[in-house]
Scaffold this motif. Sequence first.
Motif, PDB file in Angstrom:
ATOM      1  N   SER A 196       3.156   1.491  -5.621  1.00 30.44           N
ATOM      2  CA  SER A 196       2.194   0.787  -4.782  1.00 30.44           C
ATOM      3  C   SER A 196       1.303  -0.075  -5.675  1.00 30.44           C
ATOM      4  O   SER A 196       1.342   0.028  -6.905  1.00 30.44           O
ATOM      5  CB  SER A 196       1.356   1.771  -3.976  1.00 30.44           C
ATOM      6  OG  SER A 196       0.634   2.631  -4.834  1.00 30.44           O
ATOM      7  N   ALA A 215       0.834  -1.201   0.000  1.00 30.50           N
ATOM      8  CA  ALA A 215       0.000   0.000   0.000  1.00 30.50           C
ATOM      9  C   ALA A 215       0.873   1.257   0.000  1.00 30.50           C
ATOM     10  O   ALA A 215       2.042   1.218   0.401  1.00 30.50           O
ATOM     11  CB  ALA A 215      -0.909  -0.001   1.224  1.00 30.50           C
ATOM     12  N   PRO A 216       0.317   2.388  -0.439  1.00 33.53           N
ATOM     13  CA  PRO A 216       1.122   3.622  -0.559  1.00 33.53           C
ATOM     14  C   PRO A 216       1.863   4.013   0.711  1.00 33.53           C
ATOM     15  O   PRO A 216       2.991   4.521   0.644  1.00 33.53           O
ATOM     16  CB  PRO A 216       0.074   4.673  -0.942  1.00 33.53           C
ATOM     17  CG  PRO A 216      -0.989   3.905  -1.648  1.00 33.53           C
ATOM     18  CD  PRO A 216      -1.057   2.579  -0.955  1.00 33.53           C
ATOM     19  N   ARG A 246       5.302   2.514   0.813  1.00 32.63           N
ATOM     20  CA  ARG A 246       5.998   2.407  -0.464  1.00 32.63           C
ATOM     21  C   ARG A 246       6.708   3.691  -0.877  1.00 32.63           C
ATOM     22  O   ARG A 246       6.738   4.051  -2.051  1.00 32.63           O
ATOM     23  CB  ARG A 246       4.992   2.017  -1.549  1.00 32.63           C
ATOM     24  CG  ARG A 246       4.246   0.716  -1.259  1.00 32.63           C
ATOM     25  CD  ARG A 246       5.152  -0.471  -1.323  1.00 32.63           C
ATOM     26  NE  ARG A 246       5.539  -0.736  -2.694  1.00 32.63           N
ATOM     27  CZ  ARG A 246       6.487  -1.593  -3.023  1.00 32.63           C
ATOM     28  NH1 ARG A 246       7.170  -2.237  -2.098  1.00 32.63           N
ATOM     29  NH2 ARG A 246       6.775  -1.789  -4.296  1.00 32.63           N
ATOM     30  N   GLN A 284      -1.844   2.529  -7.479  1.00 28.53           N
ATOM     31  CA  GLN A 284      -3.013   2.705  -6.632  1.00 28.53           C
ATOM     32  C   GLN A 284      -4.221   3.081  -7.492  1.00 28.53           C
ATOM     33  O   GLN A 284      -4.135   3.986  -8.327  1.00 28.53           O
ATOM     34  CB  GLN A 284      -2.756   3.782  -5.581  1.00 28.53           C
ATOM     35  CG  GLN A 284      -3.831   3.874  -4.516  1.00 28.53           C
ATOM     36  CD  GLN A 284      -3.894   2.621  -3.650  1.00 28.53           C
ATOM     37  OE1 GLN A 284      -2.973   1.821  -3.643  1.00 28.53           O
ATOM     38  NE2 GLN A 284      -4.984   2.461  -2.927  1.00 28.53           N
TER      39      GLN A 284
END
Length: 329
Positions: free
Chosen positions: A113, A104-105, A108, A147
């Motif tokens: 991501s 997930a962001p 990262r 994402q």
Amino acid sequence: MRVSFRALLAALFSALLLLAAGTGTARADEVTPETAKPLRFISYNVCGAKCPLYPETATEAEKGAARAAWVSGLVAEVDSWDSDLVMLQELCYGQWKLIRDALAPAQRAGKASYDTVWGAALPVASKCDQWGDTDRRFGLAIFSKGQGSVVPGTRTVTFLPEVADVPTEDRILLCAQTALDGRTVRACNTHIDPHDATTSLQVTAVAGLVEADRQDGGPVVLGGDFNQLPEHADMDALYNHGTDATGRFQEVDENDQAEFTEGVDCPATAVRCRSGENTVCTAVPTEIAKIDYVFLSYEWFKTVQGDALPCTAGLSDHNLLRGAAAWEK
């Protein structure tokens, strides 16, 4: 025993780093991150419930460390391959959440991501509790670079047909529309039952479902553990080459001449063949056991490349399969 387990955990982490680095016995057609085509794929049966992650005597802290080491190794492989799509099979729900959160962001910084979809084949798998979650569902997942790269509302989970009186477990096809290098593809993932009659039925069903799901003839990426050899008649529904083939797919590792098998469909002059590197650590027949695949719709992709990384004891009973390609048009 504590010292022994710490040594085991250190060995596990080191093995995962070796996996991520793509090290191991050199192969004649080895595809590296530096030489691979720009579109990158992974299919990996991760053996999330069957393969023990730590000994029964492990403390809670040691269990958590083992989970973290496994996830870190997988994430490192995703990064080293610069993966666009990752298809995982035999995945526990708690295991999927750990990978999801690691990609997930928030985790990262400076790296891509990943968006993801999950599909449960079984409501409970007894050993899935080793992943530290009370939810013991068991199934499949797709991870897509970027994402929000999965198109909302496009996820589908289809239960595959079964043969009456054959002792099988539920199997599914998980699909979603995802972004791939600025285009939209239908990404699908499956795990076919190994019983002969069911395998034949389910492979044919998957081919039909994927074709029916294609958006205006658009590109498809289909990964998974098919529990069948490439040259078997069951796979005719997927491959677009071979004597009786009726499919529309090529497979990423079909041009490795070191793995070509003799026969009518694979002469010495062939440039591609229904074959490929072994993807199972222990299997019958032992002379070849490629049962994991990344299929790409033939009219959309070209110059396919594939490599099965060496097996690493304690991680899974399958090899991680890496694939690459370029756009045809």
